[in-house]
Scaffold this motif. Structure first.
Motif, mmCIF file in Angstrom:
data_model
loop_
_atom_site.group_PDB
_atom_site.id
_atom_site.type_symbol
_atom_site.label_atom_id
_atom_site.label_comp_id
_atom_site.label_asym_id
_atom_site.label_seq_id
_atom_site.Cartn_x
_atom_site.Cartn_y
_atom_site.Cartn_z
ATOM 1 N N TYR A 137 0.814 -1.152 0.272
ATOM 2 C CA TYR A 137 -0.209 0.030 0.247
ATOM 3 C C TYR A 137 1.137 1.349 -0.272
ATOM 4 O O TYR A 137 2.557 1.486 0.956
ATOM 5 C CB TYR A 137 -0.989 -0.350 1.025
ATOM 6 C CG TYR A 137 -2.278 -1.183 1.233
ATOM 7 C CD1 TYR A 137 -1.969 -2.513 2.063
ATOM 8 C CD2 TYR A 137 -3.229 -0.741 1.081
ATOM 9 C CE1 TYR A 137 -2.387 -2.771 1.930
ATOM 10 C CE2 TYR A 137 -4.279 -1.381 0.745
ATOM 11 C CZ TYR A 137 -4.127 -2.604 1.998
ATOM 12 O OH TYR A 137 -4.763 -3.937 1.152
ATOM 13 N N LYS A 174 -4.174 3.352 -0.322
ATOM 14 C CA LYS A 174 -4.050 3.214 -1.494
ATOM 15 C C LYS A 174 -3.266 1.617 -1.798
ATOM 16 O O LYS A 174 -2.117 1.747 -1.232
ATOM 17 C CB LYS A 174 -3.763 4.657 -2.599
ATOM 18 C CG LYS A 174 -4.462 5.290 -2.203
ATOM 19 C CD LYS A 174 -5.967 5.390 -2.197
ATOM 20 C CE LYS A 174 -6.911 6.505 -2.178
ATOM 21 N NZ LYS A 174 -7.802 7.305 -1.653
ATOM 22 N N GLY A 200 -3.710 -1.872 -9.029
ATOM 23 C CA GLY A 200 -3.386 -0.654 -7.434
ATOM 24 C C GLY A 200 -2.253 0.147 -8.025
ATOM 25 O O GLY A 200 -1.461 1.283 -7.558
ATOM 26 N N LYS A 252 -10.423 -7.486 -1.602
ATOM 27 C CA LYS A 252 -9.756 -6.305 -2.113
ATOM 28 C C LYS A 252 -10.338 -4.648 -0.657
ATOM 29 O O LYS A 252 -11.232 -5.224 -0.285
ATOM 30 C CB LYS A 252 -10.428 -5.028 -2.630
ATOM 31 C CG LYS A 252 -9.881 -5.281 -4.442
ATOM 32 C CD LYS A 252 -10.467 -4.164 -5.547
ATOM 33 C CE LYS A 252 -9.579 -3.919 -6.731
ATOM 34 N NZ LYS A 252 -8.416 -4.801 -7.004
#
Lengths: 115, 113
Positions: free
Chosen positions: A35, A44, A59, B100
Motif C-alpha cells: 500500500y 491506497k 493499483g 480488496k
C-alpha cells in the motif's frame, strides 16, 4: 514472532534513481500486499502477491513500478527513475491465506523521500 | 465504486471523555471491517476486526460496531486517555471475486491531559 518486517525504515533518493523496498511477511504468511500512503491521505492498494505470483496489480502504476515475491527471500517493491511525487510511506501487509478471515498485519512502513 | 468515509477528520477532546468515531461505506457487500491505529510516522496497529456476520467487537476500552444495511461502523472509545492520541483508520475488506481493502482517510484524535 517478529511480525511483518520492512526495510529500510527511511529511504532518500535523488530524482531518477531507483528505490528498492523490502518486506518480509510474518512467519507462516505467504500472501503479501503493498500500500502507498500519501501525506494526509488514506492508504491506497498497490499490489497483491503470493509466493512467485502477482495476483492483483490493479493499483500499481503501469510504468516505473514493479513488485516481486520470490520463492526465497522478501517481497520487493521497486520504483525506477523516482520522481518527487513518489515521496510517500509504503506499507506492506501479510496474511496466511488469500482469505482475510483474521484481517491483515502491517509492517512499520518505509518512508521514501525523493529530493 | 466503494468509498469509505471517516467523520470527523479530526477531533480534540479532554481526557476522560467517551467518544465515537464514524466510518461509512457505500457497498454493503463487505467481507469484514478492520479498525487500525496509526501513530505519527509509524505503521498500523490492528485494533478490532469485525466479520460481516458480526454486529460488534470489544477489546478493553474499545468497542466497534457494524451495521451493513446502513453502511456504517463506529469505534467507541471509553474514558479516553492522552495515550489514545493517534490517527484511527477504518478499512473495509470486500470480496469482489478477489479480496480488496479500501481505507478511509482516518480520524486524527487528540486527547488533552
Amino acid at each position: 514472532n517478529a511480525g511483518v518486517m520492512q526495510n529500510p525504515r527511511h529511504l532518500v533518493r535523488r530524482r531518477g534513481q531507483e528505490a528498492r523496498l523490502r518486506c518480509s511477511p510474518m512467519k507462516g504468511h505467504s500472501h503479501v500486499y503493498w500500500y502507498r500512503q500519501l501525506p494526509e491521505e488514506g492508504l491506497k492498494f498497490m499490489v497483491y502477491l503470493q509466493k512467485e505470483n502477482i495476483i492483483d496489480e490493479s493499483g500499481m502504476p503501469k510504468e516505473r513500478f514493479s513488485a516481486e515475491f520470490p520463492k526465497e527471500g522478501p517481497s520487493i517493491l521497486r520504483i525506477q527513475q523516482v520522481v518527487r511525487g513518489d515521496s510517500a510511506a509504503y506499507f506492506c501487509a501479510s496474511s496466511p491465506t488469500g482469505q482475510p478471515n483474521y484481517g491483515y498485519t502491517f509492517g512499520s512502513g518505509t518512508r521514501l523521500t525523493v529530493v | 465504486k466503494q468509498e469509505v468515509t471517516q467523520i470527523p477528520a479530526a477531533l480534540s477532546v479532554p481526557e476522560g471523555e467517551n467518544l465515537v468515531l464514524n466510518c461509512s461505506f457505500t457497498d454493503s457487500a463487505i467481507y469484514n471491517l478492520q479498525w487500525f491505529r496509526q501513530d505519527p510516522g509509524k505503521g498500523l496497529t490492528s485494533l478490532l476486526l469485525i466479520q460481516s456476520s458480526q454486529r460488534e467487537q470489544t477489546s478493553g476500552r474499545l468497542n466497534a460496531s457494524l451495521d451493513k444495511s446502513s453502511g456504517r461502523s463506529t469505534l467507541y472509545i471509553a474514558a479516553s486517555q492522552p495515550g489514545d492520541s493517534a490517527t484511527y483508520l477504518c478499512a473495509v475488506i470486500l470480496n469482489t471475486g478477489g479480496f480488496k481493502t479500501i481505507f478511509g482517510a482516518g480520524t486524527r484524535l487528540f486527547v488533552k491531559a
